[in-house]
Design an enzyme around this catalytic site. Structure first.
Site, PDB file in Angstrom:
ATOM      1  N   LEU A  53       0.842  -1.207   0.000  1.00 13.85           N
ATOM      2  CA  LEU A  53       0.000   0.000   0.000  1.00 13.85           C
ATOM      3  C   LEU A  53       0.871   1.249   0.000  1.00 13.85           C
ATOM      4  O   LEU A  53       1.609   1.503   0.952  1.00 13.85           O
ATOM      5  CB  LEU A  53      -0.912   0.002   1.222  1.00 13.85           C
ATOM      6  CG  LEU A  53      -1.767  -1.256   1.410  1.00 13.85           C
ATOM      7  CD1 LEU A  53      -2.667  -1.106   2.634  1.00 13.85           C
ATOM      8  CD2 LEU A  53      -2.597  -1.536   0.163  1.00 13.85           C
ATOM      9  N   ALA A  54       0.794   2.012  -1.071  1.00  5.17           N
ATOM     10  CA  ALA A  54       1.658   3.196  -1.172  1.00  5.17           C
ATOM     11  C   ALA A  54       0.930   4.362  -1.841  1.00  5.17           C
ATOM     12  O   ALA A  54       1.545   5.183  -2.513  1.00  5.17           O
ATOM     13  CB  ALA A  54       2.914   2.845  -1.951  1.00  5.17           C
ATOM     14  N   ARG A  79       1.313  13.344   7.729  1.00  2.00           N
ATOM     15  CA  ARG A  79       2.106  13.650   8.929  1.00  2.00           C
ATOM     16  C   ARG A  79       3.572  13.966   8.606  1.00  2.00           C
ATOM     17  O   ARG A  79       4.308  14.445   9.458  1.00  2.00           O
ATOM     18  CB  ARG A  79       2.011  12.477   9.923  1.00  2.00           C
ATOM     19  CG  ARG A  79       0.655  12.365  10.569  1.00  2.00           C
ATOM     20  CD  ARG A  79       0.420  10.993  11.197  1.00  2.00           C
ATOM     21  NE  ARG A  79       0.067   9.992  10.185  1.00  2.00           N
ATOM     22  CZ  ARG A  79      -0.253   8.726  10.454  1.00  2.00           C
ATOM     23  NH1 ARG A  79      -0.256   8.304  11.710  1.00  2.00           N
ATOM     24  NH2 ARG A  79      -0.561   7.880   9.494  1.00  2.00           N
ATOM     25  N   GLU A 130      -7.929   1.374  16.302  1.00  2.00           N
ATOM     26  CA  GLU A 130      -7.002   2.443  15.916  1.00  2.00           C
ATOM     27  C   GLU A 130      -6.856   3.473  17.036  1.00  2.00           C
ATOM     28  O   GLU A 130      -7.765   3.671  17.845  1.00  2.00           O
ATOM     29  CB  GLU A 130      -7.508   3.134  14.643  1.00  2.00           C
ATOM     30  CG  GLU A 130      -7.427   2.256  13.407  1.00  2.00           C
ATOM     31  CD  GLU A 130      -6.026   1.746  13.132  1.00  2.00           C
ATOM     32  OE1 GLU A 130      -5.127   2.557  12.899  1.00  2.00           O
ATOM     33  OE2 GLU A 130      -5.822   0.518  13.185  1.00  2.00           O
ATOM     34  N   LYS A 159      35.037  14.224 -15.607  1.00  7.07           N
ATOM     35  CA  LYS A 159      33.713  13.797 -16.058  1.00  7.07           C
ATOM     36  C   LYS A 159      33.833  12.922 -17.286  1.00  7.07           C
ATOM     37  O   LYS A 159      34.524  13.310 -18.226  1.00  7.07           O
ATOM     38  CB  LYS A 159      32.863  15.037 -16.364  1.00  7.07           C
ATOM     39  CG  LYS A 159      31.447  14.701 -16.693  1.00  7.07           C
ATOM     40  CD  LYS A 159      30.869  15.565 -17.812  1.00  7.07           C
ATOM     41  CE  LYS A 159      31.126  14.992 -19.165  1.00  7.07           C
ATOM     42  NZ  LYS A 159      30.459  15.659 -20.277  1.00  7.07           N
ATOM     43  N   ASN A 218      50.961  13.831 -17.439  1.00  8.41           N
ATOM     44  CA  ASN A 218      50.882  14.808 -16.362  1.00  8.41           C
ATOM     45  C   ASN A 218      50.029  15.974 -16.842  1.00  8.41           C
ATOM     46  O   ASN A 218      50.312  16.558 -17.886  1.00  8.41           O
ATOM     47  CB  ASN A 218      52.303  15.281 -16.016  1.00  8.41           C
ATOM     48  CG  ASN A 218      52.303  16.002 -14.694  1.00  8.41           C
ATOM     49  OD1 ASN A 218      51.503  16.900 -14.474  1.00  8.41           O
ATOM     50  ND2 ASN A 218      53.188  15.602 -13.813  1.00  8.41           N
ATOM     51  N   ALA A 268      53.182  25.671 -20.983  1.00  6.45           N
ATOM     52  CA  ALA A 268      52.240  26.260 -20.031  1.00  6.45           C
ATOM     53  C   ALA A 268      51.525  27.451 -20.647  1.00  6.45           C
ATOM     54  O   ALA A 268      52.106  28.196 -21.434  1.00  6.45           O
ATOM     55  CB  ALA A 268      52.987  26.701 -18.775  1.00  6.45           C
TER      56      ALA A 268
HETATM   57  C1  UD1 Z   1      -1.883   1.588   9.836  1.00  7.93           C
HETATM   58  C2  UD1 Z   1      -2.896   0.657  10.519  1.00  7.93           C
HETATM   59  C3  UD1 Z   1      -2.518   0.464  11.969  1.00  7.93           C
HETATM   60  C4  UD1 Z   1      -1.100  -0.094  12.047  1.00  7.93           C
HETATM   61  C5  UD1 Z   1      -0.112   0.772  11.296  1.00  7.93           C
HETATM   62  C6  UD1 Z   1       1.210   0.063  11.206  1.00  7.93           C
HETATM   63  C7  UD1 Z   1      -5.058   1.036   9.413  1.00  7.93           C
HETATM   64  C8  UD1 Z   1      -6.369   1.688   9.506  1.00  7.93           C
HETATM   65  N1  UD1 Z   1      -4.209   1.249  10.428  1.00  7.93           N
HETATM   66  O1  UD1 Z   1      -1.982   2.839  10.459  1.00  7.93           O
HETATM   67  O2  UD1 Z   1      -3.411  -0.431  12.595  1.00  7.93           O
HETATM   68  O3  UD1 Z   1      -0.722  -0.215  13.412  1.00  7.93           O
HETATM   69  O4  UD1 Z   1      -0.576   1.020   9.956  1.00  7.93           O
HETATM   70  O5  UD1 Z   1       2.204   0.895  10.718  1.00  7.93           O
HETATM   71  O6  UD1 Z   1      -4.794   0.324   8.472  1.00  7.93           O
HETATM   72  N2  UD1 Z   1      -2.525   3.995   2.246  1.00  7.93           N
HETATM   73  C9  UD1 Z   1      -3.068   3.909   0.973  1.00  7.93           C
HETATM   74  N3  UD1 Z   1      -4.295   4.434   0.743  1.00  7.93           N
HETATM   75  C10 UD1 Z   1      -5.036   5.018   1.720  1.00  7.93           C
HETATM   76  C11 UD1 Z   1      -4.477   5.106   3.016  1.00  7.93           C
HETATM   77  C12 UD1 Z   1      -3.223   4.585   3.232  1.00  7.93           C
HETATM   78  O7  UD1 Z   1      -2.427   3.365   0.066  1.00  7.93           O
HETATM   79  O8  UD1 Z   1      -6.157   5.438   1.422  1.00  7.93           O
HETATM   80  C13 UD1 Z   1      -1.169   3.447   2.477  1.00  7.93           C
HETATM   81  C14 UD1 Z   1      -0.182   4.498   2.951  1.00  7.93           C
HETATM   82  O9  UD1 Z   1       0.490   5.056   1.841  1.00  7.93           O
HETATM   83  C15 UD1 Z   1       0.750   3.701   3.850  1.00  7.93           C
HETATM   84  C16 UD1 Z   1      -0.110   2.546   4.356  1.00  7.93           C
HETATM   85  O10 UD1 Z   1      -1.247   2.495   3.519  1.00  7.93           O
HETATM   86  O11 UD1 Z   1       1.860   3.186   3.153  1.00  7.93           O
HETATM   87  C17 UD1 Z   1      -0.540   2.727   5.795  1.00  7.93           C
HETATM   88  O12 UD1 Z   1      -1.221   3.949   5.934  1.00  7.93           O
HETATM   89  P1  UD1 Z   1      -0.987   4.931   7.161  1.00  7.93           P
HETATM   90  O13 UD1 Z   1      -1.829   6.116   6.984  1.00  7.93           O
HETATM   91  O14 UD1 Z   1       0.453   5.122   7.390  1.00  7.93           O
HETATM   92  O15 UD1 Z   1      -1.599   4.044   8.332  1.00  7.93           O
HETATM   93  P2  UD1 Z   1      -1.298   4.175   9.883  1.00  7.93           P
HETATM   94  O16 UD1 Z   1      -2.051   5.317  10.424  1.00  7.93           O
HETATM   95  O17 UD1 Z   1       0.142   4.121  10.127  1.00  7.93           O
HETATM   96 CA    CA Z   2       1.914   4.164   8.859  1.00  6.02          CA
END
Ligand code: UD1
Ligand code: CA
Length: 459
Positions: A8-9, A15, A155, A351, A377, A423
């Protein structure tokens, strides 16, 4: 049985309070997300490796290229919603999927393998990877029933005071049997304080359906560190740096003040190397035996040969062969290949050039797009004039050439073996073998030229 992985990215990383999407942030000069993909590759062969992207997706896609497939989450409505974006890839009902957040760079292949083994061995339908931390703030808390079975994940924002005190947290890694994945995701609602679709709700949903939900307790909690802000990023980087440096020191790399030394994860350093403070060695670099690196040196994607000394210098995408001395204050870049026993000294930039053995440019020189022979040189202040404002041109210098100080070699130009450049010469013609080339204004001394000093009251 097919194996899938979803990272998930898509999140913005609110934050972090910066422009770069969170998962693209580097540790030891490598983006966070790249660590996760590498460890997935190292752990086993997945049938599909999918990354969910959304916010500034091009940045993540540029990092990962074609190493993964992409699922697009247009709006970031929560982690549960994000996994659903990858629905079309999850085809084999009998298979399983491991889900990982893209913000846990300290994860490794062993954790991935262990979580999957646990899932298969205990025939779970869902396995949640948990761990115990001193400071659980910000993480989802693991709620267990009296018998100790996982009941739910709550959460931070929805937790009561007693729940907040729980130190067992959700790492955000899950292994799930495919047949239950999509139907369970579709049952998630956004009925919580953040109005997001929480992936963590899947625990309750699957429990209610009487599916077998278990946990895998990770004993080394630091591996599951989630990076949400820049401070935690620096903490994660410090841990990673410490681990890498420790391994290297144990394998025969001496480090002076190792806290100030940053070595990337893909760097290879042989035994019997010394690294001085404030040094970065990153990318796919290899440092061979007997080299002495630093202080204050950056080496990226470069090969440093046996017995090389390199201090107060920058070396990018270049190679330095055996026993050469680089620095202080040298800059090698874009495919510079420095021969054996060279001396590339104070304020010298090289380079995209190749130098032969025992080449010397000891002070203040620019060498660009050049091919240089042996025993040359290159005098102080001399430069290859490789650019006419539009195109770049090549300088070729043979063996045993002496380039006097402050010479301009206007490329394209060939200086043949055994020549001497006087030179201060500005050359725009080739120099044949064994010649002395002089291209400068001759000195004229006008004797008795000195004027009489002016008298103060002179009219
Ligand atoms: C999440 C978990 C929490 C866990 C923690 C671990 C949930 C609701 N909470 O919280 O229980 O302890 O990770 O680190 O899952 N992302 C998406 N799409 C979205 C939202 C997030 O792709 O709509 C991705 C973010 O880019 C990130 C990952 O999901 O890489 C986690 O999201 P983040 O917002 O960091 O979750 P946490 O609040 O850390
Ligand atoms: Ca996180």
């Amino acid at each position: 049985m097919k194996k899938y992985a979803i990272i998930l990215a898509a999140g913005k990383g609110t934050r972090m309070k910066t422009d770069l999407p969170k998962c693209a942030y580097p540790l030891l000069k490598k983006p966070m997300i790249a660590y996760i993909v590498e460890h997935l590759y190292k752990s086993m062969m997945f049938d599909e490796l999918i990354t969910v992207v959304g916010h500034k997706k091009e940045v993540i896609q540029e990092i990962l290229n074609s190493t993964v497939k992409y699922a697009i989450q247009k709006e970031q409505l929560g982690t549960g919603h994000a996994v659903l974006a990858a629905e079309k890839y999850i085809k084999d009902e009998e298979g399983y999927t491991i889900i990982l957040p893209g913000d846990m760079p300290l994860i490794d292949d062993l954790v991935i393998k262990a979580a999957i083994n646990e899932h298969l061995e205990f025939r779970h339908d869902l396995t949640v990877v948990s761990t115990i931390v001193d400071d659980p703030f910000g993480y989802g808390r693991i709620i267990r029933d009296e018998a100790g079975y996982l009941n739910a994940i709550i959460e931070e924002d929805d937790a009561t005071k007693p729940v907040k005190a729980i130190k067992e947290i959700n790492t955000g890694i899950y292994v799930i049997t495919n047949k239950y994945l999509v139907p369970s995701l579709k049952k998630i609602t956004n009925n919580n304080s953040k109005k997001e679709y929480y992936l963590t709700d899947i625990v309750k949903i699957m429990k209610d359906e009487k599916y077998l939900v278990g946990t895998f307790l990770l004993d080394k909690s630091s591996k599951a560190m989630g990076v949400n802000d820049l401070y935690t990023l620096s903490e994660a980087e410090t841990i990673l740096r410490g681990n890498i440096n420790k391994e290297l020191m144990k394998s025969g790399v001496a480090m002076i003040n190792p806290k100030t030394i940053t070595i990337g994860q893909n760097v290879v350093i042989d035994e019997n190397v010394v690294i001085h403070p404030n040094t970065y060695i990153t990318g796919n670099s290899h440092i061979h035996r007997g080299a002495i690196i630093g202080p204050n040196t950056e080496i990226h994607n470069s090969i440093i040969g046996e017995g090389v000394t390199c201090k107060h210098s920058l070396v990018y995408n270049s190679e330095v062969k055996k026993n050469s001395v680089v620095g202080p204050f040298a800059h090698l870049r874009d495919g510079a290949v420095i021969g054996e026993n060279n001396r590339i000294g104070n304020f010298v930039e090289v380079k995209k050039s190749i130098t032969g053995d025992t080449f010397k440019a000891s002070h203040l020189a620019y060498i660009g797009d050049a091919e240089i022979g042996k025993n040359v040189n290159f005098g102080c202040g001399s430069i290859t004039v490789n650019y006419d404002g539009v195109n770049k041109y090549k300088t070729t210098i043979g063996d045993d050439v002496f380039v006097g100080c402050n010479s301009n070699l206007i490329a394209p130009i060939v200086i043949e073996d055994n020549s001497i450049i006087a030179a201060g010469s500005t050359l725009d013609k080739n120099v044949p073998k064994g010649s002395l080339a002089i291209a400068r204004a001759y000195q004229i001394n006008k004797e008795n030229y000195l004027r009489k000093p002016k008298k103060i009251n002179e009219k």
